[in-house]
Design a protein around this motif. Structure first.
Motif, PDB file in Angstrom:
ATOM      1  N   TRP A 339       0.837  -1.214   0.000  1.00 57.14           N
ATOM      2  CA  TRP A 339       0.000   0.000   0.000  1.00 57.14           C
ATOM      3  C   TRP A 339       0.865   1.256   0.000  1.00 57.14           C
ATOM      4  O   TRP A 339       0.545   2.235  -0.682  1.00 57.14           O
ATOM      5  CB  TRP A 339      -0.904  -0.004   1.226  1.00 57.14           C
ATOM      6  CG  TRP A 339      -1.896   1.129   1.221  1.00 57.14           C
ATOM      7  CD1 TRP A 339      -3.105   1.152   0.578  1.00 57.14           C
ATOM      8  CD2 TRP A 339      -1.762   2.393   1.869  1.00 57.14           C
ATOM      9  NE1 TRP A 339      -3.730   2.363   0.797  1.00 57.14           N
ATOM     10  CE2 TRP A 339      -2.932   3.148   1.586  1.00 57.14           C
ATOM     11  CE3 TRP A 339      -0.767   2.970   2.664  1.00 57.14           C
ATOM     12  CZ2 TRP A 339      -3.121   4.435   2.065  1.00 57.14           C
ATOM     13  CZ3 TRP A 339      -0.962   4.251   3.145  1.00 57.14           C
ATOM     14  CH2 TRP A 339      -2.127   4.970   2.855  1.00 57.14           C
ATOM     15  N   LEU A 340       1.970   1.222   0.744  1.00 53.92           N
ATOM     16  CA  LEU A 340       2.822   2.415   0.831  1.00 53.92           C
ATOM     17  C   LEU A 340       3.604   2.652  -0.444  1.00 53.92           C
ATOM     18  O   LEU A 340       3.675   3.786  -0.946  1.00 53.92           O
ATOM     19  CB  LEU A 340       3.790   2.278   2.016  1.00 53.92           C
ATOM     20  CG  LEU A 340       3.181   2.304   3.416  1.00 53.92           C
ATOM     21  CD1 LEU A 340       4.256   2.027   4.457  1.00 53.92           C
ATOM     22  CD2 LEU A 340       2.521   3.646   3.688  1.00 53.92           C
ATOM     23  N   ALA A 341       4.225   1.586  -0.983  1.00 50.71           N
ATOM     24  CA  ALA A 341       5.143   1.743  -2.116  1.00 50.71           C
ATOM     25  C   ALA A 341       4.560   1.263  -3.434  1.00 50.71           C
ATOM     26  O   ALA A 341       4.892   1.790  -4.492  1.00 50.71           O
ATOM     27  CB  ALA A 341       6.459   1.016  -1.822  1.00 50.71           C
ATOM     28  N   GLY A 342       3.683   0.221  -3.389  1.00 48.46           N
ATOM     29  CA  GLY A 342       3.068  -0.286  -4.602  1.00 48.46           C
ATOM     30  C   GLY A 342       4.061  -0.994  -5.496  1.00 48.46           C
ATOM     31  O   GLY A 342       5.236  -1.177  -5.176  1.00 48.46           O
ATOM     32  N   GLY A 343       3.562  -1.452  -6.665  1.00 43.02           N
ATOM     33  CA  GLY A 343       4.431  -2.087  -7.647  1.00 43.02           C
ATOM     34  C   GLY A 343       4.607  -3.573  -7.399  1.00 43.02           C
ATOM     35  O   GLY A 343       4.154  -4.132  -6.405  1.00 43.02           O
ATOM     36  N   LYS A 344       5.303  -4.249  -8.342  1.00 39.93           N
ATOM     37  CA  LYS A 344       5.589  -5.669  -8.237  1.00 39.93           C
ATOM     38  C   LYS A 344       7.040  -5.921  -8.647  1.00 39.93           C
ATOM     39  O   LYS A 344       7.582  -5.258  -9.518  1.00 39.93           O
ATOM     40  CB  LYS A 344       4.660  -6.486  -9.142  1.00 39.93           C
ATOM     41  CG  LYS A 344       3.193  -6.418  -8.738  1.00 39.93           C
ATOM     42  CD  LYS A 344       2.345  -7.294  -9.644  1.00 39.93           C
ATOM     43  CE  LYS A 344       0.879  -7.265  -9.239  1.00 39.93           C
ATOM     44  NZ  LYS A 344       0.040  -8.104 -10.140  1.00 39.93           N
ATOM     45  N   ASN A 345       7.636  -6.910  -7.977  1.00 42.00           N
ATOM     46  CA  ASN A 345       8.997  -7.353  -8.287  1.00 42.00           C
ATOM     47  C   ASN A 345       9.970  -6.174  -8.289  1.00 42.00           C
ATOM     48  O   ASN A 345      10.127  -5.492  -7.293  1.00 42.00           O
ATOM     49  CB  ASN A 345       9.004  -8.110  -9.614  1.00 42.00           C
ATOM     50  CG  ASN A 345       8.091  -9.325  -9.580  1.00 42.00           C
ATOM     51  OD1 ASN A 345       7.910  -9.930  -8.519  1.00 42.00           O
ATOM     52  ND2 ASN A 345       7.529  -9.685 -10.705  1.00 42.00           N
ATOM     53  N   ASP A 346      10.635  -5.935  -9.453  1.00 39.78           N
ATOM     54  CA  ASP A 346      11.653  -4.890  -9.509  1.00 39.78           C
ATOM     55  C   ASP A 346      11.068  -3.515  -9.239  1.00 39.78           C
ATOM     56  O   ASP A 346      11.669  -2.694  -8.536  1.00 39.78           O
ATOM     57  CB  ASP A 346      12.344  -4.901 -10.877  1.00 39.78           C
ATOM     58  CG  ASP A 346      13.158  -6.164 -11.093  1.00 39.78           C
ATOM     59  OD1 ASP A 346      13.511  -6.820 -10.084  1.00 39.78           O
ATOM     60  OD2 ASP A 346      13.434  -6.507 -12.269  1.00 39.78           O
ATOM     61  N   SER A 347       9.913  -3.234  -9.815  1.00 35.25           N
ATOM     62  CA  SER A 347       9.299  -1.925  -9.576  1.00 35.25           C
ATOM     63  C   SER A 347       8.900  -1.764  -8.116  1.00 35.25           C
ATOM     64  O   SER A 347       8.937  -0.660  -7.577  1.00 35.25           O
ATOM     65  CB  SER A 347       8.071  -1.751 -10.473  1.00 35.25           C
ATOM     66  OG  SER A 347       7.095  -2.743 -10.179  1.00 35.25           O
ATOM     67  N   LYS A 348       8.538  -2.861  -7.466  1.00 32.89           N
ATOM     68  CA  LYS A 348       8.193  -2.789  -6.049  1.00 32.89           C
ATOM     69  C   LYS A 348       9.413  -2.448  -5.214  1.00 32.89           C
ATOM     70  O   LYS A 348       9.344  -1.631  -4.299  1.00 32.89           O
ATOM     71  CB  LYS A 348       7.597  -4.120  -5.591  1.00 32.89           C
ATOM     72  CG  LYS A 348       7.197  -4.137  -4.120  1.00 32.89           C
ATOM     73  CD  LYS A 348       6.609  -5.465  -3.725  1.00 32.89           C
ATOM     74  CE  LYS A 348       6.224  -5.466  -2.246  1.00 32.89           C
ATOM     75  NZ  LYS A 348       5.640  -6.772  -1.825  1.00 32.89           N
ATOM     76  N   ARG A 349      10.563  -3.090  -5.539  1.00 31.19           N
ATOM     77  CA  ARG A 349      11.792  -2.797  -4.798  1.00 31.19           C
ATOM     78  C   ARG A 349      12.223  -1.349  -5.021  1.00 31.19           C
ATOM     79  O   ARG A 349      12.668  -0.679  -4.096  1.00 31.19           O
ATOM     80  CB  ARG A 349      12.890  -3.767  -5.226  1.00 31.19           C
ATOM     81  CG  ARG A 349      12.729  -5.159  -4.639  1.00 31.19           C
ATOM     82  CD  ARG A 349      13.978  -5.982  -4.860  1.00 31.19           C
ATOM     83  NE  ARG A 349      14.169  -6.293  -6.279  1.00 31.19           N
ATOM     84  CZ  ARG A 349      13.687  -7.384  -6.879  1.00 31.19           C
ATOM     85  NH1 ARG A 349      12.967  -8.245  -6.179  1.00 31.19           N
ATOM     86  NH2 ARG A 349      13.908  -7.604  -8.162  1.00 31.19           N
ATOM     87  N   GLN A 350      12.068  -0.869  -6.225  1.00 26.33           N
ATOM     88  CA  GLN A 350      12.400   0.525  -6.484  1.00 26.33           C
ATOM     89  C   GLN A 350      11.454   1.459  -5.742  1.00 26.33           C
ATOM     90  O   GLN A 350      11.871   2.500  -5.226  1.00 26.33           O
ATOM     91  CB  GLN A 350      12.349   0.797  -7.993  1.00 26.33           C
ATOM     92  CG  GLN A 350      13.422   0.069  -8.791  1.00 26.33           C
ATOM     93  CD  GLN A 350      13.287   0.308 -10.284  1.00 26.33           C
ATOM     94  OE1 GLN A 350      12.375   1.008 -10.728  1.00 26.33           O
ATOM     95  NE2 GLN A 350      14.188  -0.299 -11.061  1.00 26.33           N
ATOM     96  N   SER A 354      12.516   4.249  -2.897  1.00 22.86           N
ATOM     97  CA  SER A 354      12.269   5.666  -3.174  1.00 22.86           C
ATOM     98  C   SER A 354      11.151   6.252  -2.315  1.00 22.86           C
ATOM     99  O   SER A 354      10.938   7.469  -2.349  1.00 22.86           O
ATOM    100  CB  SER A 354      11.926   5.853  -4.653  1.00 22.86           C
ATOM    101  OG  SER A 354      10.741   5.137  -4.982  1.00 22.86           O
ATOM    102  N   TYR A 355      10.466   5.429  -1.564  1.00 20.07           N
ATOM    103  CA  TYR A 355       9.364   5.938  -0.736  1.00 20.07           C
ATOM    104  C   TYR A 355       9.901   6.916   0.310  1.00 20.07           C
ATOM    105  O   TYR A 355      10.808   6.579   1.080  1.00 20.07           O
ATOM    106  CB  TYR A 355       8.657   4.769  -0.044  1.00 20.07           C
ATOM    107  CG  TYR A 355       7.617   5.197   0.987  1.00 20.07           C
ATOM    108  CD1 TYR A 355       6.368   5.641   0.587  1.00 20.07           C
ATOM    109  CD2 TYR A 355       7.911   5.166   2.345  1.00 20.07           C
ATOM    110  CE1 TYR A 355       5.423   6.037   1.511  1.00 20.07           C
ATOM    111  CE2 TYR A 355       6.977   5.564   3.279  1.00 20.07           C
ATOM    112  CZ  TYR A 355       5.742   6.000   2.854  1.00 20.07           C
ATOM    113  OH  TYR A 355       4.805   6.395   3.789  1.00 20.07           O
ATOM    114  N   ASP A 356       9.359   8.132   0.338  1.00 21.42           N
ATOM    115  CA  ASP A 356       9.851   9.154   1.256  1.00 21.42           C
ATOM    116  C   ASP A 356       8.746   9.694   2.153  1.00 21.42           C
ATOM    117  O   ASP A 356       8.817  10.819   2.642  1.00 21.42           O
ATOM    118  CB  ASP A 356      10.500  10.304   0.485  1.00 21.42           C
ATOM    119  CG  ASP A 356       9.521  11.005  -0.450  1.00 21.42           C
ATOM    120  OD1 ASP A 356       8.402  10.491  -0.641  1.00 21.42           O
ATOM    121  OD2 ASP A 356       9.874  12.079  -0.981  1.00 21.42           O
TER     122      ASP A 356
END
Length: 907
Positions: A339-350, A354-356
């Motif tokens: 919920w905070l960062a979203g995305g899956k796999n590589d995009s999720k890790r990014q 980058s979540y600030d």
């Protein structure tokens, strides 16, 4: 908002604040006069150091708090508004030519703001035609706060005298040291101008937002993060209970939204689900109108539907409010991160890197047991590691009661790559533990000086502290002596049973025995105080006071077992029937008396741990199958044999109980019924005051109440059978805001109930003070503490329920102790922990609370001398045979001077 509008707004606010302060002083003086007949007033704000007895000087524990790290524009606006207000009232200009004589702390840190700010110089020049130089922010602060021109907070605030000797890291006008004064002040100034933040609270928000601009490189040996990845620094807000941490958290979250132009997702973790209402109120008060999502609903709905949380719409933005209990349930961490960062796999890790946004660990002391490898602490650390760029804010009045409890605060930069002196937390802990409490005090000073820690507290002025010593009556002494004989008998019977069964005396059974014994006598001590507390509380109620009674435990776990056993016996006697599911409706069973928690402790220990049968045969340990298979047929056959033997042992019936031992256990259970044991303290207090007069704020699901037939019945509290991830269940699932403890609190604050009982479940975040916004604000609170907790931080959290910002009158604290030596020893241990807590969180070992528990500390030079005398008395031949009338003999022995060499023999 123009500068003239801001000044006009501030003038109106300060005029109202002065009027409120005068009214509060009048109310306090009248309340004090009414309370003189009840108790003698003591002032805990000045406590002498122990060295005074050795010829040293007394040191004040607390000193009035003066904000020293406010942004220049905020201090300047406050000064201008105060100057205009004074000119309007006195028609005389304020003399600003004289420099303040207030001595400033000697710190090698940057000044608040550079005094060469062009705009500030122009404004000062217009108001001070005779001034040849501009005033620094320190001068403004000195004139405003130390001369009491304005109040730093809505209620008098203070700081430990030792911690006040240093100043927090100041702001710089050019934005050096990671500070962005223009950006930070732009979100703080409107809140101060509109009266939504006090200067004290604004300073905390300013320091936190500035601290978030600092980063340091992660160490691969200390983190699972990518080597060299940047981590954002965190801030620890250690303000005392009632100072307004929730308002500062809300303002910090507002700042995070402002930086992202109203977008973003923030996380707020707290201890209780019902505190979401306080979070909504605080965010609304600071003008942050965003969606606040209850984690129980949001995560539950997403889990049920099988969809991820990274969705748009109203559910995809705002603040997610969860509890620590929800964090550790299931696999919630991944759902929260999604919920905070979203995305899956590589995009999720990014996205995670980058979540600030903000991560607020409210009541962060819940994560203190990382060394004990608790799931809460591990997930708190994991959340920080997965989101390295997040703005982490730790908030707790009791965040660190000892060095080992600091392990979760990884973003403070006290160890690891941010501090080469201590590459690991273990090295950091070892260094401070070796140097004692003094090093803990120095650590708090250094943390404040670096701008990563603040710890202010409400002034204890006006609060009264008393120790009520309860002497046991003849009935209580007889009950206590009977219980002691029973426990001795149980010990003898266990030893005899182990011999009969040819069982070795295992350590575990004796651990369980002494643990149950300790819980039993602790409950006996609490029960012995109920009559005295209720008698004294009724006198205060006659004087139009409100009563707060603090407990830690409710005894519900043991009571449930006793109730079920009682129901079974009633079924056998024909007094009750089972329903279609084979259960007895406990709410339909009449009870002649209140049940005893002490009795349930005894019965539960006997039924669970008294040995009545030989131990079952232990199954052999089966070695795991090698990854590459067995090396030989012998290994394969041996593994099969052990597996078959283990299966046969598991299928064997348990050993038959020995009839003689079963009879002995029944005799001991019958002996419990013959003892005159006190009832459950919580139910006893409610019965004495009446359920219609008592607001119970605990975590238990049911209680025993008196009915119209003058008998007792077990009654479930509303919502007690429903599942909840908070500390109490909601009354109505359709109305999420209507939680049971919240409802009870409102009845108490509105004056409809005059007695409040709080347990550990309601000792965090609940406000029970004389809040001027409620109808019962004119009634002074009298806070009785009848059960000391094992942890010092829990004791301080509970005291903070009745002493908070915005109160009309300060409370009366009464610590109730019995004359039993065992309880005094327990209080001694708690006082030691409070000293460590004060050293770490306030920079002063004496500043954990306004109370002084030193009288209970037997681990001192006098306690060691007394112990030496005692052991010496045991080693010599007595003057006569010991008896109950040997007090005069002991007095004569103690009166003898200590012989040379006694202490050496003790060593």
């Amino acid at each position: 908002m123009s500068s003239s509008e801001a000044i006009a707004r501030l003038q109106a606010i300060m005029a109202a604040a002065r009027a409120n302060a005068a009214a509060t002083a009048n109310v306090s003086s009248s309340s004090s006069s009414n309370d003189n007949k009840a108790a003698q007033v003591t002032r805990p704000t000045v406590i002498a150091e122990d060295a005074v007895q050795d010829g040293g000087n007394a040191i004040d524990t607390f000193s009035s708090y003066v904000p020293t790290a406010l942004p220049h524009c905020v201090v300047k606006a406050l000064f201008d508004a105060n100057q205009h207000l004074d000119k309007k009232s006195t028609q005389q200009p304020v003399d600003v030519d004289k420099k303040s004589t207030q001595q400033q702390p000697n710190n090698d840190v940057i000044d608040l703001l550079d005094s060469s700010d062009d705009e500030c110089e122009q404004n000062v020049a217009k108001q001070e035609a005779s001034s040849s130089s501009s005033m620094s922010t320190s001068d403004y602060s000195s004139k405003l706060f130390t001369k009491n021109l304005i109040q730093s907070h809505t209620s008098p605030a203070c700081e430990s005298a030792l911690l006040s000797s240093v100043s927090a890291r100041n702001f710089s006008s050019d934005g050096s040291d990671g500070a962005l004064p223009d950006e930070s002040a732009s979100t703080i100034l409107p809140l101060v101008v509109e009266g939504k933040l006090s200067p004290l609270q604004a300073e905390g928000v300013a320091l936190a937002t500035t601290r978030f601009n600092r980063v340091f490189t992660s160490d691969p040996s200390e983190s699972v993060l990518t080597p060299g990845l940047v981590q954002r620094a965190g801030f620890f807000l250690g303000d005392g209970a009632g100072i307004g941490k929730g308002r500062q958290i809300a303002a910090t979250i507002r700042d995070a939204f402002c930086r992202n132009h109203g977008r973003g997702r923030q996380l707020w973790i707290s201890t209780s689900r019902e505190l979401i209402e306080d979070a909504k109120r605080d965010l609304k008060d600071v003008g942050c109108h965003v969606d606040i999502h209850d984690g129980v609903d949001l995560l539950g709905k997403s889990g049920a539907s099988g969809k991820g949380l990274g969705v748009g719409g109203s559910l995809g933005k705002g603040v997610l409010f969860i509890t620590y209990a929800l964090l550790v349930s299931g696999k919630r961490l991944d759902e929260i991160l999604n919920w905070l960062a979203g995305g899956k796999n590589d995009s999720k890790r990014q996205g995670e890197q980058s979540y600030d946004g903000m991560i607020v660990f409210d009541e962060a002391h819940k994560a203190k047991n990382l060394e004990a490898d608790t799931r809460t602490a591990k997930l708190v650390v994991a959340l920080q590691e997965r989101l390295p760029n997040a703005r982490v804010l730790y908030c707790s009045a009791t965040g660190v009661s000892e060095i080992a409890h600091m392990a979760y605060a990884v973003r403070l930069g006290l160890w690891g790559s941010a501090n080469p002196l201590y590459p690991t937390f273990d090295s950091f802990k070892e260094a401070l533990t070796r140097r004692g409490v003094g090093a803990m005090e120095m650590l708090a000073l250094e943390m404040k000086r670096k701008g990563l820690f603040l710890a202010r507290t409400l002034s204890w002025e006006g609060a009264d502290f008393h120790t009520v010593k309860v002497r046991l009556g003849q009935k209580q002494v007889a009950s206590y002596d009977g219980a002691v004989k029973w426990w001795f008998r149980v010990k003898d019977e266990i030893e005899s049973a182990l011999q009969m069964l040819n069982m070795p005396a295992k350590t575990m059974i004796w651990r369980l025995f002494f643990a149950a014994q300790q819980r039993f006598f602790k409950e006996m001590c609490i029960s012995a105080k109920v009559e005295e507390v209720c008698t004294e509380a009724k006198k205060f109620l006659e004087d139009d006071h409100c009563i707060v009674i603090g407990l830690q435990s409710t005894g519900e776990a043991g009571m449930d077992v006793t109730l079920n056993e009682l129901a079974e016996s009633l079924v056998e006697n024909g007094s009750a029937r089972k329903d279609q599911k084979g259960k007895v409706d406990l709410e339909s069973v009449d009870l002649p008396n209140l049940l005893s928690t002490c009795g349930s402790i005894m019965s539960n220990f006997l039924r669970s741990h008294f040995p009545i049968a030989p131990p079952p045969q232990e199954a052999p340990k089966i070695p795991p199958i090698p990854p590459n298979g067995f090396a030989s047929d012998f290994e394969r056959l041996e593994h099969a044999r052990l597996t078959d033997l283990a299966d046969r042992i598991k299928r064997m019936p348990p050993p038959e109980p020995v009839r003689e031992l079963v009879r002995r256990r029944e005799d001991l259970l019958n002996a419990v019924k013959d003892l005159d044991l006190p009832p459950n303290p919580l139910d006893d207090i409610i019965n004495r005051f009446g359920v219609e007069n008592v607001a119970e704020m605990t975590g238990r699901s049911g209680r025993i109440l008196r009915n119209s037939k003058n008998t007792f019945r077990y009654t479930k509290r509303f919502g007690g059978s429903q599942t909840s991830y908070g500390l109490s269940a909601p009354v109505n699932r359709d109305d999420e805001s209507d939680c049971l403890n919240v409802k009870e609190r409102k009845l108490f604050m509105d004056g409809k109930k005059c007695v409040a009982i709080i347990s550990d479940a309601a000792s965090t975040g609940v406000s029970l003070h004389s809040d001027r916004r409620y109808k019962s604000s004119h009634k002074r609170r009298v806070h009785f503490t009848i059960e000391l907790p094992w942890a010092a931080d829990k004791a301080i959290q509970q005291l903070g329920r009745s002493h908070r910002s915005g109160q009309v009158t300060a409370p009366i604290y009464k610590m109730v102790v019995s004359d039993l030596g065992g309880e005094r020893r327990f209080a001694s241990a708690v006082s030691k922990r409070m000293a460590q807590l004060g050293a770490l969180t306030k920079g002063d070992r004496r500043a954990a609370t306004g109370t002084d528990l030193s009288e209970f500390d037997v681990d001192s030079i006098f306690g060691r001398r007394a112990l030496t005398k005692f052991y010496t008395a045991l080693s010599v031949t007595p003057y006569s045979s010991p008896s109950r009338n040997s007090n005069s003999i002991l007095d004569e022995f103690i009166s003898h001077p200590q012989q040379p060499g006694d202490e050496a023999r003790m060593d």
